[in-house]
Design an enzyme around this catalytic site. Sequence first.
Site, short mmCIF file in Angstrom:
data_model
loop_
_atom_site.label_atom_id
_atom_site.label_comp_id
_atom_site.label_asym_id
_atom_site.label_seq_id
_atom_site.Cartn_x
_atom_site.Cartn_y
_atom_site.Cartn_z
N ALA A 12 0.86 -1.19 0.00
CA ALA A 12 0.00 0.00 0.00
C ALA A 12 0.89 1.23 0.00
O ALA A 12 1.17 1.83 1.04
CB ALA A 12 -0.93 0.01 1.21
N GLY A 13 1.36 1.59 -1.21
CA GLY A 13 2.18 2.78 -1.36
C GLY A 13 1.33 3.93 -1.85
O GLY A 13 0.75 4.70 -1.08
N GLU A 64 6.36 10.76 -0.81
CA GLU A 64 5.17 11.54 -0.45
C GLU A 64 4.23 11.74 -1.64
O GLU A 64 3.73 12.84 -1.88
CB GLU A 64 5.58 12.87 0.19
CG GLU A 64 6.25 12.63 1.54
CD GLU A 64 6.44 13.87 2.36
OE1 GLU A 64 5.62 14.80 2.24
OE2 GLU A 64 7.40 13.90 3.15
N ARG A 67 37.11 26.18 -15.16
CA ARG A 67 37.66 25.18 -16.08
C ARG A 67 37.86 25.80 -17.45
O ARG A 67 36.96 26.47 -17.98
CB ARG A 67 36.68 24.00 -16.17
CG ARG A 67 37.03 22.96 -17.22
CD ARG A 67 38.16 22.06 -16.79
NE ARG A 67 38.25 20.90 -17.66
CZ ARG A 67 39.22 20.02 -17.62
NH1 ARG A 67 40.20 20.15 -16.72
NH2 ARG A 67 39.24 18.98 -18.43
#
Length: 391
Positions: free
Chosen positions: A138-139, A370, A275
């Site tokens: 259950a994500g 989230e 550089r």
Amino acid sequence: MPQDGRPPVDRQLPGEEARDLLTLVRELVRREIRPRAAEEEDAGTFPRGLFALIGEAGLLGLPYPQDHGGGGQPYEVYLQVLEELAAARLTVGLGVSVHTLACHAVAHFGSKEQQAEHLPAMLGGALLGAYCLSEPAAGSDAASLRTRAVHEGGNWRIDGTKAWITHGGVADFYTVLARTGAEGPRGITAFLVPGDAQGLLAAPPEKKMGMKGSPTAQVHFDGVTVPDDRRVGEEGQGFTIALSALDSGRLGIAACAIGLAQGALDEALEYTLTRRQFGRPLVDFQGLRFMLADMATRIEAGRALYLAAARLRDTGLDFSRQAAMAKLFCTDAAMQVTTDAVQLLGGYGYTADFPVERYMREAKVLQIVEGTNQIQRMVIARHLAGPESKP
């Protein structure tokens, strides 16, 4: 230019107190976070002592009321603090965001007695929190969680497994969402579980591609018993509490993403300024200048988006759609900016001698945590067109 070598970031702050707070955060970053970030991330070291220091500085409860030990800061200020922390080390910025998320239930839905008992230590930095919503199966579909809490006398017995828990195994308290009723979102309740509760066991941390200093682990609840006075809100109100917390938490992720992207841009700009190739600084080549310009534009756009959502929240207006937009845009921007930073450094960008390869690995998780960015698109579309039609 600040002492740590980073170019200054223009901030829209509401007053002198907020400016002083950002100055404090930048000094803490310069002295305590940036110098050890690369070494500790490479070693997978969780900076527990650093979180204690951050708590002593008052940074673990910034958006919560001062009468309970918080900082009393508006969200637009709190999020810019998160950005500064994440620009130095995402483990720290995201950790503060997760702790703030874990405090949300008690701060906004707890009883006055719960707030008086628990918030001073939670917000004052004595305790570190974790947020337990996701499970192995259950994500994105959080309403289908299986961890169950059963009322036995005056206590609740919690059984189940939570997954992908930031601070799993090191947290002092866990805000846990468990099923107390029927299937679906209305059968879920929130609980405040001590980190040393009998029957609570964290699995070994996941082996991740980035954020190695931040432990992410499954947390098992085997007959964990908590008294009814640690139930937060009403029975069946847990999913509402979770969604409320996630709207605010998504803004935290957005701010961390922009901080990470800003750190990558700073490194790329410094490298291309110093550089030289073909007798000229790299920054003189138009193709590279255009890349830098695009990177900076994505960062500024993301910062404006999360701050606009935060100001809606601060004025008490609905901000759910804007929070989803900010999380979506800012984390996608971080992925693009960090990838471009690696490209601008060429072969050096692919080595651990420079931090941009770490930034790129860390950016990926922000598109997932989230609420994946696919979920954010679903949230935004529902605000625009209503829920999907059922067949």
